[in-house]
Enzyme design. Structure first.
Site, PDB file in Angstrom:
ATOM      1  CE  LYS A 264      39.385  43.718  40.255  1.00  0.00           C
ATOM      2  NZ  LYS A 264      38.411  42.597  40.376  1.00  0.00           N
TER       3      LYS A 264
ATOM      4  CG  ASP B 244      38.182  39.368  38.381  1.00  0.00           C
ATOM      5  OD1 ASP B 244      38.478  40.564  38.508  1.00  0.00           O
ATOM      6  OD2 ASP B 244      37.753  38.662  39.319  1.00  0.00           O
TER       7      ASP B 244
ATOM      8  CG  ASP C 242      48.458  46.212  38.857  1.00  0.00           C
ATOM      9  OD1 ASP C 242      48.594  47.221  38.142  1.00  0.00           O
ATOM     10  OD2 ASP C 242      47.976  46.256  40.000  1.00  0.00           O
TER      11      ASP C 242
ATOM     12  CD  GLU D 192      45.304  37.221  37.492  1.00  0.00           C
ATOM     13  OE1 GLU D 192      44.373  37.320  38.298  1.00  0.00           O
ATOM     14  OE2 GLU D 192      45.913  38.206  37.030  1.00  0.00           O
TER      15      GLU D 192
ATOM     16  CG  ASP E 269      34.932  43.197  45.962  1.00  0.00           C
ATOM     17  OD1 ASP E 269      35.369  43.361  47.117  1.00  0.00           O
ATOM     18  OD2 ASP E 269      34.839  42.077  45.435  1.00  0.00           O
TER      19      ASP E 269
END
Length: 748
Positions: free
Chosen positions: A269, A293, A135, A106, A460
């Protein structure tokens, strides 16, 4: 009459009927039931493969009932921001959460663009605070945010001055390659300056990230010295602070990297989201929270107003715990070759769920009511908390030992808000570091009853289920233009990684205490809403049935037996195959998608179910049995800036690696190719009275067509070819299967 407009709702929910779709879906269900009935009443053909086919088709019938139920009552919400602005004198605070976990998969430049687009929202700046959870504990991510904050001081005024809609710089400057001839000279000059500054920003961030320019770990960066991704203290930095509380200033920007220690569970997460919730609760304590995100950039700068229309409606809004915006993608490859853009699923299934108790929580692009995340029930919004009189001791047991945070939680649960003079994030750094420690949650309700729930890598869905279980509703928010766009996985490997992770996590949810079954039996999830959740939580469970059903035609061809009727009865499965495909094709054409798009999605649906979902299911079973834990794999995110296909030569091409996912797919292909060769060469046993026929051959041919990318991969080179080790494993499995079939044929 003058006050009549003040009685109008902030949003409207409109249900609509799709009569033709309902008729076709019901007709397909009738055909499935006819097929099952034929198998039950044709006992003279009973064999073990016939029985397996009956079991698989029973599961497919149940799955179709779930899908039909989800699609039956579609609804759309229409929001009215003008009414909100007219009747609400002071808009509520909103805390914005951005999560990232790996600076390689990412890239920080993607996170920086997402943050810039959020900071530039059309909403009072003194009502916004952006929290970024890293993280990966990466100094590169922190550097990108610091540099982006400097650029934001010029970018945000530029966006608001010229009413720029797409406020992620890389999207804006890639879509607007040149200024128009009728634009003012001032705009052209400022546009060129902003583009040059962004190009410099991007180049600096990418150079530092690629280590072409060394990053000195001193000053603000000294805290990153001697840190590791899984072993470091809490790091919290206030990068931007609106000290004068100006509505036209800059929002707060806070960097968070929670404490991590080896051999300590960090809950993926979900753990990061709970830390964000606690830190933001201390610093700004906004009644509403948005989580995205790191790749989901703002496409509609007014979308917060649209979401507030739903959450603040005086009649229906108090029952809504979260507002879900659809995930749509700016860089989707033409015709969706990997089946990961979800256009049809959002239009038909998720919009159908919106007509029930509401859509599921999708993990991103979601507005949450803070007190609902804290465990409040909807009836307590009106009547007050049931445990309000139990005092601070109970709140400490639930929320942890930070007195400052417990105080803020009590304020949030009571529906109150901090006054502007109470807010100064810098004053809460030490308290925030305390609540970001990895041991803070021990003995509390975090991850169990409040916050994001633990126990699944798909955090989620159980979190959303827990909210619906308490009686809350959710709503979709679909203004025009769409609120967010993100980057879909642009490769086959990353798509399979994502699908395997989802299937594994959802399987754990289905067999766990937060399953929709438990929510219907012991909670307040409505029956049809709970049934619609089965469509999602049963992804992994479909894998074994689909793999078994895929193996049966090959088994029948090799052993010269059958699983499909002969004579007039054969028309039932043939009609089912033809009508189902025609119906789904019409659904795709109706929303403007191409035939190629439809075929890619049909093909990938079968490939994904028999490979990624199957492996995900096995992984979940190992976790549930306590043999091994699930490994969280991050989906790689790539920034495309050159249209839907990009200049990437790999766009749409299938690549492979040595993952077990590709072993399963290659084995299925080899088994069916072998079966067809055995049939063509006349090597089938001749003693069978009910030999294989047209039905088995059609199924085998269809499977080979779906696995055609794998067939090309057998002869491909480099990353476009299936690795030799994968082929060897698949050949062994295929030979074992063929030997098993031949042995059964001889013994039979």
């Amino acid at each position: 009459m003058a006050n009549q407009g003040f009685d109008l709702p902030f949003y409207e929910k409109i249900w609509f009927k799709r009569t033709f779709q309902r008729v076709m879906d019901t007709f397909i269900l009738v055909l499935l039931l006819l097929l099952l009935s034929y198998r039950i009443f044709s006992s003279n053909n009973f064999t073990f493969p016939w029985f397996l086919a009956f079991l698989c088709e029973s599961w497919f019938t149940f799955t179709w009932i779930v899908i039909l139920n989800a699609k039956w009552s579609p609804a759309v919400t229409i929001t009215h921001p003008d009414r909100l602005l007219q009747r609400v004198p002071e808009l509520p605070r909103v805390d914005l959460f951005v999560t990232t976990a790996d600076p390689v998969l990412e890239p920080p430049i993607i996170t920086a663009n997402t943050v810039l687009s959020l900071l530039a929202l059309d909403y009072p700046a003194n009502k916004l605070a952006c929290y970024v959870s890293d993280d990966g504990c990466s100094p590169f991510t922190f550097y990108a945010l610091v540099e982006a904050s400097k650029f934001a001081k010029l970018w945000i005024p530029f966006c608001k001055k010229y009413n720029v809609q797409v406020r992620a710089p890389f999207r804006y400057f890639s879509n607007v390659a040149t200024t128009k001839s009728d634009d003012s000279p001032d705009f052209k000059q400022e546009w060129s300056q902003m583009k040059d500054m962004y190009d410099n920003l991007r180049q600096n961030i990418e150079d530092v990230t690629r280590k072409q320019i060394p990053l000195e770990l001193d000053g603000e960066f000294a805290v990153f010295s001697n840190t590791e991704q899984i072993n470091h203290p809490s790091i919290i930095k206030v990068i931007l602070e609106n000290k004068d509380v100006l509505s036209d200033g800059l929002p707060y920007l806070i960097y968070i990297s929670r404490e991590k220690k080896p051999n300590h569970s960090h809950n993926y997460k979900a753990g990061a989201m709970n830390v964000l919730t606690r830190v933001s609760g201390l610093m700004t304590n906004a009644p509403f929270m948005l989580n995205v995100d790191c790749d989901m950039v703002v496409n509609n700068p007014k979308f917060v107003l649209h979401a507030m229309c739903i959450l603040m409606d005086s009649k229906s809004g108090k029952e809504v715990a979260f507002v879900q915006c659809f995930q749509q993608f700016y860089d989707g490859i033409k015709d969706d070759p990997f089946g990961n853009q979800w256009v049809a699923a959002y239009e038909y299934i998720i919009r159908g769920m919106a007509g029930l108790q509401g859509p599921y929580y999708g993990g991103t692009n979601t507005f949450h009511r803070r007190n609902a995340i804290y465990g409040l029930y909807p009836h307590e919004m009106e009547n007050g908390r049931e445990d309000e009189k139990l005092g601070e001791k109970i709140l400490i047991q639930q929320f942890g030992r930070s007195k400052e945070f417990v105080k803020s939680a009590a304020v949030a649960l009571d529906g109150k808000a901090y006054l502007p003079k109470d807010i100064s994030p810098s004053n809460f750094i030490e308290a925030a570091i305390q609540v970001a420690r990895c041991g803070y949650e021990c003995g509390t309700f975090w991850g169990k009853k409040i916050g994001w729930l633990y126990g699944s890598i798909s955090e989620d869905v159980p979190t959303g289920l827990n909210i619906h279980r308490r009686g809350w509703r959710s709503e979709c928010c679909t203004p025009d233009p769409i609120p967010f766009t993100g980057c879909a996985p642009r490769g086959f490997i990353s798509t399979m990684v994502q699908q395997k992770r989802w299937a594994s996590g959802l399987t754990v949810v289905f067999f766990g205490k937060h399953s929709p079954v438990m929510g219907m039996l012991f909670g307040k999830i409505q029956f049809r809403a709970g049934l619609s959740y089965f469509w999602l939580t049963n992804w992994g469970s479909r894998g074994p049935f689909q793999v078994c059903y895929a193996a049966l035609p090959a088994y029948c061809i090799i052993t010269n037996t059958n699983i499909f009727p002969k004579g007039p009865g054969l028309w039932i499965p043939i009609a089912l195959l033809v009508i189902y495909n025609l119906h789904t094709l019409l659904e795709y054409l109706r929303i403007g998608l191409s035939i190629r798009y439809w075929w890619n999605n049909q093909r990938m649906s079968l490939v994904t179910t028999t490979t990624a979902w199957f492996i995900g299911f096995l992984s979940a079973m190992l976790k549930l049995s306590g043999i091994s834990d699930t490994v969280f794999e991050i989906t790689e995110k790539e920034q495309s800036t050159s249209g839907s296909d990009g200049n990437n030569a790999d766009a749409g091409r299938f690549t492979f690696d040595d993952s077990p996912v590709f072993v399963v797919g290659t084995t299925i292909l080899l088994v069916h190719l072998t079966a067809m060769l055995i049939k063509f060469w006349g090597l089938q046993p001749t003693h069978s009275e009910n030999g294989s026929g047209l039905g088995e051959f059609i199924c085998s041919t269809y499977l080979v067509m779906c696995y055609w990318p794998y067939f090309k991969g057998l002869f491909g080179r480099g990353k476009y070819g299936i690795p030799f080790s994968t082929m060897c494993k698949s050949v062994v499995f295929a030979l074992v299967f063929v030997h098993f079939c031949r042995s059964n044929a001889i013994s039979g």
